[in-house]
Design an enzyme around this catalytic site. Structure first.
Site, PDB file in Angstrom:
ATOM      1  CB  SER A 172      -2.157  -3.324  -9.536  1.00 24.04           C
ATOM      2  OG  SER A 172      -2.245  -2.463 -10.649  1.00 24.04           O
ATOM      3  NE  ARG A 202       0.117  -0.491   0.027  1.00 31.24           N
ATOM      4  CZ  ARG A 202      -0.756   0.203  -0.698  1.00 31.24           C
ATOM      5  NH1 ARG A 202      -0.324   1.048  -1.630  1.00 31.24           N
ATOM      6  NH2 ARG A 202      -2.041   0.077  -0.514  1.00 31.24           N
ATOM      7  CG  HIS A 226       1.103  -2.258  -6.446  1.00 29.66           C
ATOM      8  ND1 HIS A 226       1.211  -0.952  -6.010  1.00 29.66           N
ATOM      9  CD2 HIS A 226       0.195  -2.248  -7.446  1.00 29.66           C
ATOM     10  CE1 HIS A 226       0.404  -0.190  -6.727  1.00 29.66           C
ATOM     11  NE2 HIS A 226      -0.235  -0.950  -7.598  1.00 29.66           N
TER      12      HIS A 226
END
Length: 222
Positions: A21, A44, A47
């Protein structure tokens, strides 16, 4: 120290999915204007939301990432505006650094005080955190309530409190963007924000998890 300390994923399959990812995010974003440490945080956040607008909407004071890592290594307290942030943060990763989380939004005394002076629970919750001595040197995490962020800014200005870091990402249509704009004017307290209306507890949790991972890497590498 085991590899899974660096991730919330405890299985090899989960780690591989997270790795893939992140690789997709890196590939789709391409070039960006963030430092390596800042990108760990932004990546992040993307994500966690699949929203690539946070590449650009996310802004940092110059020393924010370093200040966050230092605060975590020192076991700083985390003071959140809502319980969702406390629930979302990885308990083993917090325990590794001796970090405790706090939120007071649903406390009876906080609700009573808010009703008495026609304030918000978020404001009174931050005042309670201040009375308990948690805000000085703590990490303030705001993902929901602009009034919580505005109250912390007032206390910084009027009472001289000095958090180690403010992760200011309230979501919404009333005062959310404005509260973050005001935070971005601070020069003596480090901050991470998302500009505009977008924000939320999920983003705050993602940003703090990124800082925890960076702190773990710093610790591991001595």
């Amino acid at each position: 120290m085991s590899h899974n300390i660096q991730t919330e994923q405890l299985t090899q399959a989960g780690q591989q999915i997270e790795h893939d990812s992140f690789a997709i995010v890196d590939h789709e974003v391409g070039s960006h204007g963030y430092s390596d440490g800042q990108w760990q945080v932004v990546r992040r956040m993307i994500h966690a939301t699949a929203d690539f607008e946070f590449n650009g909407l996310t802004e940092f004071s110059d020393d924010a990432v370093a200040a966050g890592i230092q605060a975590i290594l020192g076991g700083a307290q985390i003071i959140a505006d809502v319980e969702m942030i406390c629930v979302g943060l990885s308990k083993p990763r917090l325990a590794h650094f001796g970090i405790e989380t706090h939120q007071f939004i649903a406390d009876e005394d906080v609700i009573a005080a808010a009703k008495q002076i026609n304030s918000t629970r978020a404001v009174q919750a931050m005042r309670k955190a201040q009375r308990l001595g948690l805000l000085d040197g703590g990490i303030v995490a705001v993902g929901n309530a602009p009034t919580a962020l505005l109250e912390v800014l007032r206390m910084i200005k009027e009472d001289g409190i000095k958090p180690a870091l403010i992760v200011g990402m309230p979501v919404g249509f009333v005062s959310a963007a404005e509260s973050k704009d005001l935070l971005a004017e601070l020069h003596d307290v480090p901050w991470i924000i998302t500009r505009g209306r977008k924000g939320g507890s999920t983003l705050v949790v993602a940003a703090i998890h990124a800082l925890l991972s960076l702190a773990e890497t710093r610790q591991k590498n001595g």
